[in-house]
Motif scaffolding. Structure first.
Motif, PDB file in Angstrom:
ATOM      1  N   ASP A 122       9.782  -4.084   3.243  1.00  0.00           N
ATOM      2  CA  ASP A 122       8.597  -3.365   2.763  1.00  0.00           C
ATOM      3  C   ASP A 122       8.949  -2.085   2.003  1.00  0.00           C
ATOM      4  O   ASP A 122       8.065  -1.410   1.493  1.00  0.00           O
ATOM      5  N   HIS A 123      10.204  -1.742   1.961  1.00  0.00           N
ATOM      6  CA  HIS A 123      10.659  -0.505   1.322  1.00  0.00           C
ATOM      7  C   HIS A 123      11.705  -0.837   0.273  1.00  0.00           C
ATOM      8  O   HIS A 123      12.355  -1.876   0.334  1.00  0.00           O
ATOM      9  N   SER A 131       0.861  -1.185   0.000  1.00  0.00           N
ATOM     10  CA  SER A 131       0.000   0.000   0.000  1.00  0.00           C
ATOM     11  C   SER A 131       0.894   1.232   0.000  1.00  0.00           C
ATOM     12  O   SER A 131       1.972   1.233   0.593  1.00  0.00           O
ATOM     13  N   ASN A 132       0.467   2.256  -0.704  1.00  0.00           N
ATOM     14  CA  ASN A 132       1.241   3.499  -0.855  1.00  0.00           C
ATOM     15  C   ASN A 132       2.579   3.283  -1.572  1.00  0.00           C
ATOM     16  O   ASN A 132       3.549   3.998  -1.305  1.00  0.00           O
ATOM     17  N   ALA A 133       2.627   2.312  -2.487  1.00  0.00           N
ATOM     18  CA  ALA A 133       3.858   2.022  -3.229  1.00  0.00           C
ATOM     19  C   ALA A 133       4.390   3.285  -3.894  1.00  0.00           C
ATOM     20  O   ALA A 133       3.636   4.070  -4.465  1.00  0.00           O
ATOM     21  N   GLY A 134       5.705   3.481  -3.789  1.00  0.00           N
ATOM     22  CA  GLY A 134       6.359   4.623  -4.405  1.00  0.00           C
ATOM     23  C   GLY A 134       6.321   5.899  -3.582  1.00  0.00           C
ATOM     24  O   GLY A 134       6.978   6.877  -3.925  1.00  0.00           O
ATOM     25  N   LEU A 135       5.562   5.900  -2.492  1.00  0.00           N
ATOM     26  CA  LEU A 135       5.474   7.081  -1.632  1.00  0.00           C
ATOM     27  C   LEU A 135       6.412   6.922  -0.443  1.00  0.00           C
ATOM     28  O   LEU A 135       6.709   5.809  -0.009  1.00  0.00           O
ATOM     29  N   TRP A 136       6.846   8.042   0.078  1.00  0.00           N
ATOM     30  CA  TRP A 136       7.745   8.061   1.223  1.00  0.00           C
ATOM     31  C   TRP A 136       6.954   8.092   2.518  1.00  0.00           C
ATOM     32  O   TRP A 136       5.795   8.547   2.532  1.00  0.00           O
ATOM     33  N   GLU A 137       7.566   7.606   3.584  1.00  0.00           N
ATOM     34  CA  GLU A 137       6.911   7.588   4.882  1.00  0.00           C
ATOM     35  C   GLU A 137       7.960   7.577   5.980  1.00  0.00           C
ATOM     36  O   GLU A 137       9.151   7.355   5.726  1.00  0.00           O
TER      37      GLU A 137
END
Length: 148
Positions: free
Chosen positions: A111-112, A38-44
Protein backbone atom coordinates in the motif's frame (compact mmCIF):
# COMPACT_ATOMS: atom_id res chain seq x y z
CA UNK A 1 -17.69 0.75 11.07
CA UNK A 2 -20.10 2.16 13.61
CA UNK A 3 -22.67 4.87 12.80
CA UNK A 4 -22.49 7.78 15.25
CA UNK A 5 -24.55 10.90 15.66
CA UNK A 6 -22.82 14.25 15.26
CA UNK A 7 -25.29 17.11 15.49
CA UNK A 8 -28.17 16.26 13.18
CA UNK A 9 -26.02 14.42 10.66
CA UNK A 10 -25.32 10.68 10.88
CA UNK A 11 -21.70 9.75 10.18
CA UNK A 12 -19.75 6.55 9.92
CA UNK A 13 -17.03 6.00 12.50
CA UNK A 14 -14.03 4.18 11.06
CA UNK A 15 -11.55 2.89 13.61
CA UNK A 16 -7.97 2.75 12.38
CA UNK A 17 -4.85 1.66 14.25
CA UNK A 18 -1.46 3.31 13.63
CA UNK A 19 1.97 2.07 14.69
CA UNK A 20 4.55 4.49 16.06
CA UNK A 21 7.57 2.27 15.39
CA UNK A 22 10.88 3.43 16.83
CA UNK A 23 14.26 1.87 16.13
CA UNK A 24 17.28 1.68 18.45
CA UNK A 25 18.58 5.02 17.12
CA UNK A 26 15.38 6.82 18.16
CA UNK A 27 14.12 7.15 14.58
CA UNK A 28 10.44 6.68 13.67
CA UNK A 29 9.13 4.71 10.70
CA UNK A 30 6.89 6.64 8.31
CA UNK A 31 5.42 5.40 5.04
CA UNK A 32 4.16 7.18 1.90
CA UNK A 33 0.86 6.00 0.43
CA UNK A 34 1.18 4.73 -3.13
CA UNK A 35 -0.76 6.13 -6.10
CA UNK A 36 -4.27 4.71 -6.38
CA UNK A 37 -4.81 4.55 -2.61
CA UNK A 38 -6.58 7.03 -0.34
CA UNK A 39 -4.19 9.81 0.69
CA UNK A 40 -1.84 8.90 -2.19
CA UNK A 41 1.50 10.69 -1.93
CA UNK A 42 1.02 11.58 1.74
CA UNK A 43 3.01 10.16 4.62
CA UNK A 44 1.52 8.26 7.53
CA UNK A 45 2.29 6.03 10.46
CA UNK A 46 1.57 2.55 9.08
CA UNK A 47 -1.49 0.63 10.16
CA UNK A 48 -5.03 0.02 8.99
CA UNK A 49 -8.71 -0.45 9.72
CA UNK A 50 -9.76 -2.55 12.67
CA UNK A 51 -11.82 -5.61 11.82
CA UNK A 52 -14.84 -6.55 13.93
CA UNK A 53 -13.84 -7.64 17.47
CA UNK A 54 -10.14 -6.96 16.71
CA UNK A 55 -7.99 -5.03 19.17
CA UNK A 56 -5.74 -2.23 17.88
CA UNK A 57 -2.69 -4.33 18.75
CA UNK A 58 -3.99 -7.33 16.77
CA UNK A 59 -4.88 -5.03 13.88
CA UNK A 60 -1.38 -3.56 13.77
CA UNK A 61 0.27 -6.97 13.76
CA UNK A 62 -2.02 -8.13 10.91
CA UNK A 63 -1.80 -4.93 8.84
CA UNK A 64 1.99 -4.57 9.04
CA UNK A 65 2.40 -8.21 7.96
CA UNK A 66 -0.06 -7.70 5.06
CA UNK A 67 1.18 -4.30 3.88
CA UNK A 68 4.92 -4.48 4.60
CA UNK A 69 5.71 -8.08 5.56
CA UNK A 70 6.95 -6.67 8.86
CA UNK A 71 6.47 -8.41 12.20
CA UNK A 72 5.94 -5.93 15.02
CA UNK A 73 5.14 -5.95 18.71
CA UNK A 74 2.89 -3.12 19.94
CA UNK A 75 3.93 -2.38 23.54
CA UNK A 76 2.41 0.91 24.72
CA UNK A 77 -0.71 2.90 23.97
CA UNK A 78 0.19 6.32 22.52
CA UNK A 79 -3.15 8.08 22.01
CA UNK A 80 -6.47 8.33 20.19
CA UNK A 81 -7.64 11.16 17.97
CA UNK A 82 -10.90 11.62 16.05
CA UNK A 83 -10.45 13.22 12.62
CA UNK A 84 -13.85 14.46 11.43
CA UNK A 85 -14.49 14.55 7.69
CA UNK A 86 -17.67 15.52 5.87
CA UNK A 87 -19.25 12.05 5.71
CA UNK A 88 -17.23 10.11 8.26
CA UNK A 89 -15.05 10.28 11.34
CA UNK A 90 -11.71 8.49 11.42
CA UNK A 91 -10.79 7.40 14.94
CA UNK A 92 -7.03 6.87 14.83
CA UNK A 93 -5.67 4.77 17.71
CA UNK A 94 -1.88 4.82 17.95
CA UNK A 95 0.39 2.37 19.72
CA UNK A 96 4.15 2.44 20.12
CA UNK A 97 5.67 -0.67 18.58
CA UNK A 98 8.96 -2.41 17.93
CA UNK A 99 10.06 -4.43 14.92
CA UNK A 100 10.92 -8.04 15.57
CA UNK A 101 14.61 -8.84 15.14
CA UNK A 102 15.73 -9.24 11.53
CA UNK A 103 12.98 -7.09 10.00
CA UNK A 104 15.08 -4.09 8.99
CA UNK A 105 16.03 -5.33 5.50
CA UNK A 106 12.99 -7.39 4.51
CA UNK A 107 10.43 -4.74 3.44
CA UNK A 108 7.80 -5.69 0.85
CA UNK A 109 5.47 -2.72 0.33
CA UNK A 110 1.93 -3.19 -1.00
CA UNK A 111 0.00 0.00 0.00
CA UNK A 112 3.05 2.28 0.18
CA UNK A 113 5.74 3.28 -2.30
CA UNK A 114 8.37 4.50 0.18
CA UNK A 115 9.36 4.27 3.82
CA UNK A 116 11.73 6.42 5.84
CA UNK A 117 13.32 6.32 9.27
CA UNK A 118 13.30 9.87 10.63
CA UNK A 119 14.14 11.49 13.94
CA UNK A 120 11.03 13.11 15.46
CA UNK A 121 12.13 16.71 14.70
CA UNK A 122 12.24 15.79 10.96
CA UNK A 123 8.54 14.86 10.87
CA UNK A 124 7.56 18.44 9.97
CA UNK A 125 9.49 18.08 6.68
CA UNK A 126 6.94 15.56 5.39
CA UNK A 127 3.36 16.09 4.26
CA UNK A 128 1.21 13.76 6.39
CA UNK A 129 -2.31 12.46 5.87
CA UNK A 130 -4.75 14.73 7.78
CA UNK A 131 -5.68 12.07 10.36
CA UNK A 132 -2.00 11.73 11.35
CA UNK A 133 -1.37 15.46 12.01
CA UNK A 134 -2.37 15.28 15.67
CA UNK A 135 0.14 12.46 16.29
CA UNK A 136 2.90 14.34 14.47
CA UNK A 137 2.23 17.31 16.78
CA UNK A 138 2.34 15.07 19.87
CA UNK A 139 5.64 13.51 18.80
CA UNK A 140 7.17 16.93 18.07
CA UNK A 141 6.08 18.19 21.52
CA UNK A 142 7.54 15.07 23.13
CA UNK A 143 10.85 15.62 21.26
CA UNK A 144 10.99 19.27 22.37
CA UNK A 145 10.42 18.31 26.02
CA UNK A 146 13.11 15.62 25.94
CA UNK A 147 15.68 18.06 24.48
CA UNK A 148 15.09 20.70 27.19
Amino acid sequence: MTPIMTGVKRQMLIEVAAAIIENEQGELLIARKREGTSNAGLWEFPGGKLEQLESPQECLKRELLEEMRAAIEPYAYFGTHDHVQEERTIRLIAWRARLHAGQAEEWVLTDHDAIRWVVPRQLKRYEFAPADHWFVDQLLQEARKSSE
